[in-house]
Write a protein that holds these residues in place. Structure first.
Motif, PDB file in Angstrom:
ATOM      1  N   GLU A   1     -11.154  79.565  21.902  1.00 53.08           N
ATOM      2  CA  GLU A   1     -12.586  79.250  21.802  1.00 53.08           C
ATOM      3  C   GLU A   1     -13.103  79.664  20.442  1.00 53.08           C
ATOM      4  N   PRO A   2     -14.084  78.975  19.896  1.00 56.21           N
ATOM      5  CA  PRO A   2     -14.576  77.711  20.428  1.00 56.21           C
ATOM      6  C   PRO A   2     -13.523  76.629  20.241  1.00 56.21           C
TER       7      PRO A   2
ATOM      8  N   GLU B   1     -12.633  89.948  13.184  1.00 56.07           N
ATOM      9  CA  GLU B   1     -11.816  89.155  12.272  1.00 56.07           C
ATOM     10  C   GLU B   1     -10.654  90.009  11.746  1.00 56.07           C
TER      11      GLU B   1
ATOM     12  N   LEU C   1     -18.389  82.327   9.618  1.00 59.60           N
ATOM     13  CA  LEU C   1     -18.665  83.657  10.169  1.00 59.60           C
ATOM     14  C   LEU C   1     -17.871  84.752   9.458  1.00 59.60           C
TER      15      LEU C   1
ATOM     16  N   TYR D   1     -21.971  77.471  21.545  1.00 60.24           N
ATOM     17  CA  TYR D   1     -20.788  78.185  22.058  1.00 60.24           C
ATOM     18  C   TYR D   1     -20.697  78.031  23.574  1.00 60.24           C
TER      19      TYR D   1
ATOM     20  N   SER E   1     -16.786  87.136  23.358  1.00 55.86           N
ATOM     21  CA  SER E   1     -17.121  86.867  21.954  1.00 55.86           C
ATOM     22  C   SER E   1     -18.587  86.488  21.818  1.00 55.86           C
ATOM     23  N   SER E   2     -19.088  85.686  22.752  1.00 56.71           N
ATOM     24  CA  SER E   2     -20.517  85.342  22.703  1.00 56.71           C
ATOM     25  C   SER E   2     -21.378  86.584  22.919  1.00 56.71           C
TER      26      SER E   2
ATOM     27  N   ASP F   1      -7.600  82.612  23.342  1.00 55.21           N
ATOM     28  CA  ASP F   1      -7.941  83.353  22.136  1.00 55.21           C
ATOM     29  C   ASP F   1      -9.468  83.274  22.023  1.00 55.21           C
ATOM     30  N   ARG F   2     -10.139  84.295  22.509  1.00 56.38           N
ATOM     31  CA  ARG F   2     -11.601  84.420  22.643  1.00 56.38           C
ATOM     32  C   ARG F   2     -12.121  83.687  23.880  1.00 56.38           C
ATOM     33  N   PHE F   3     -13.184  84.270  24.439  1.00 48.52           N
ATOM     34  CA  PHE F   3     -13.894  83.669  25.581  1.00 48.52           C
ATOM     35  C   PHE F   3     -15.295  84.288  25.601  1.00 48.52           C
TER      36      PHE F   3
ATOM     37  N   ARG G   1      -4.971  81.729   5.486  1.00 45.21           N
ATOM     38  CA  ARG G   1      -5.890  81.436   6.596  1.00 45.21           C
ATOM     39  C   ARG G   1      -7.219  80.939   6.037  1.00 45.21           C
TER      40      ARG G   1
ATOM     41  N   TYR H   1     -20.889  88.662  19.496  1.00 48.94           N
ATOM     42  CA  TYR H   1     -21.391  88.052  18.252  1.00 48.94           C
ATOM     43  C   TYR H   1     -22.859  87.624  18.376  1.00 48.94           C
ATOM     44  N   GLN H   2     -23.146  86.817  19.420  1.00 48.34           N
ATOM     45  CA  GLN H   2     -24.517  86.323  19.542  1.00 48.34           C
ATOM     46  C   GLN H   2     -25.420  87.385  20.203  1.00 48.34           C
TER      47      GLN H   2
ATOM     48  N   ARG I   1     -17.872  76.116  25.716  1.00 42.63           N
ATOM     49  CA  ARG I   1     -17.182  76.873  26.784  1.00 42.63           C
ATOM     50  C   ARG I   1     -17.220  76.117  28.106  1.00 42.63           C
TER      51      ARG I   1
ATOM     52  N   LYS J   1      -5.024  89.471  16.590  1.00 44.89           N
ATOM     53  CA  LYS J   1      -4.862  89.023  17.975  1.00 44.89           C
ATOM     54  C   LYS J   1      -4.115  87.690  18.080  1.00 44.89           C
TER      55      LYS J   1
END
Ligand code: TYD
Length: 207
Positions: free
Chosen positions: A36-37, A9, A154, A67, A97-98, A92-94, A149, A101-102, A71, A13
Motif C-alpha cells: 500500500e498504497p 522510510e 513523502l 489512501y 501507515s495512515s 508492505d504497509r496497511f 531507489r 502519517y496522516q 485501501r 522492511k
C-alpha cells in the motif's frame, strides 16, 4: 493469516519482506505479497496521484481519503479473496501507515483517521504487524546511500515529519501490544529477518 509490515522510510522492511516470502514459499505456504498504497490496478492509479511530486499542494484530508480509497479497493479486490482462499497475505504497509502519517505526522488525529478507515476496511485488521523501528536520521541516510531507489514526495518531507511518524508508530505499538511487534531495525538485515521469521512461525497454524 494477514501480516503487515510498517515503519518509516529506509527501515529495511521491504528487503526483509522479500526474504520472508521466499522462506514461506519454500515451506510450501501459499503467499500473496502486496503493498500500500497500491496492490490492485485501481489502487496503483490512486498511488500515482498521491505520490506524484507535482502534487505538493494536496490537502491533508484529500491525502487521507485517497489512501483510504486505495485501501478499500485493495481490501475488496485482493486481500479478502486471498484470505478466504486460505492464503497468507503479506502487505508492505496497511492501515497503521495512515494512522501514523496522516493521523500522527500530518496532525489529523489517530482516532479520526481510524474512523475514516473503518468505512474502507469494515474492521479488517492484520493478525500481526511488524513495526520496523529506526531513528529517521539513520533511515533517511540509508535511502540517500541507496541511490537506486526512487525518492517520492513523502521522502523529501522534513526530518521532524519523520520523527512524528516514528512517535505515532510507537504510540500505536503501545496501544496494540498483542498485534504489533516492534522490530529494532537498526540491527543487521539478517538478525532482523531471523527475528521476524521466528515471530511468524510462532503464529502459523499447524498443518
Ligand atoms: P513507498 O514508495 O511505498 O515507500 P516505502 O518504501 O517507505 O513503503 O511510499 C509510500 C509512502 O506513502 C510512504 O512515505 C508512506 C506513505 N503512506 C502514508 O502516508 N499513508 C498510508 O496510508 C500509506 C499506506 C503510506
Amino acid at each position: 493469516m494477514f501480516i503487515t509490515f510498517e515503519g518509516g522510510e529506509g527501515s529495511g522492511k521491504t528487503t526483509c519482506i522479500q526474504k520472508i516470502v521466499a522462506s514461506l514459499e519454500q515451506q510450501h505456504y501459499s503467499v500473496v505479497l502486496t503493498r500500500e498504497p497500491g496492490g490492485t490496478p485501481i489502487s496503483e492509479e490512486i498511488r500515482n496521484v498521491i505520490l506524484d511530486k507535482k502534487n505538493t499542494d494536496m490537502d491533508p484530508r484529500t491525502e487521507a481519503l485517497l489512501y483510504a480509497a486505495s485501501r478499500r479497493q485493495h481490501v475488496v479486490e485482493k486481500i479478502l479473496p486471498a484470505l478466504k482462499a486460505g492464503k497468507i497475505v503479506i502487505s508492505d504497509r496497511f492501515l497503521d501507515s495512515s494512522l501514523a502519517y496522516q493521523g500522527g505526522a500530518r496532525g489529523l488525529g489517530i482516532d479520526t483517521i481510524w474512523q475514516v478507515n473503518q468505512y474502507a476496511t469494515e474492521g479488517l485488521e492484520p493478525d500481526v504487524t511488524f513495526f520496523f523501528d529506526i531513528d529517521p536520521k539513520e533511515g533517511l541516510a540509508r535511502i540517500a546511500r541507496n541511490a537506486g531507489r526512487e525518492v517520492n514526495r513523502l521522502d523529501v518531507e522534513a526530518l521532524t515529519f519523520h520523527q512524528k511518524v516514528r512517535a505515532a508508530f510507537q504510540e500505536l505499538a503501545k496501544r496494540n501490544p498483542k498485534r504489533i511487534v516492534i522490530i529494532d531495525a537498526s540491527k543487521s538485515p539478517d538478525e532482523v529477518y531471523q527475528t521476524v521469521l521466528q515471530e511468524i512461525e510462532k503464529r502459523l497454524p499447524s498443518r
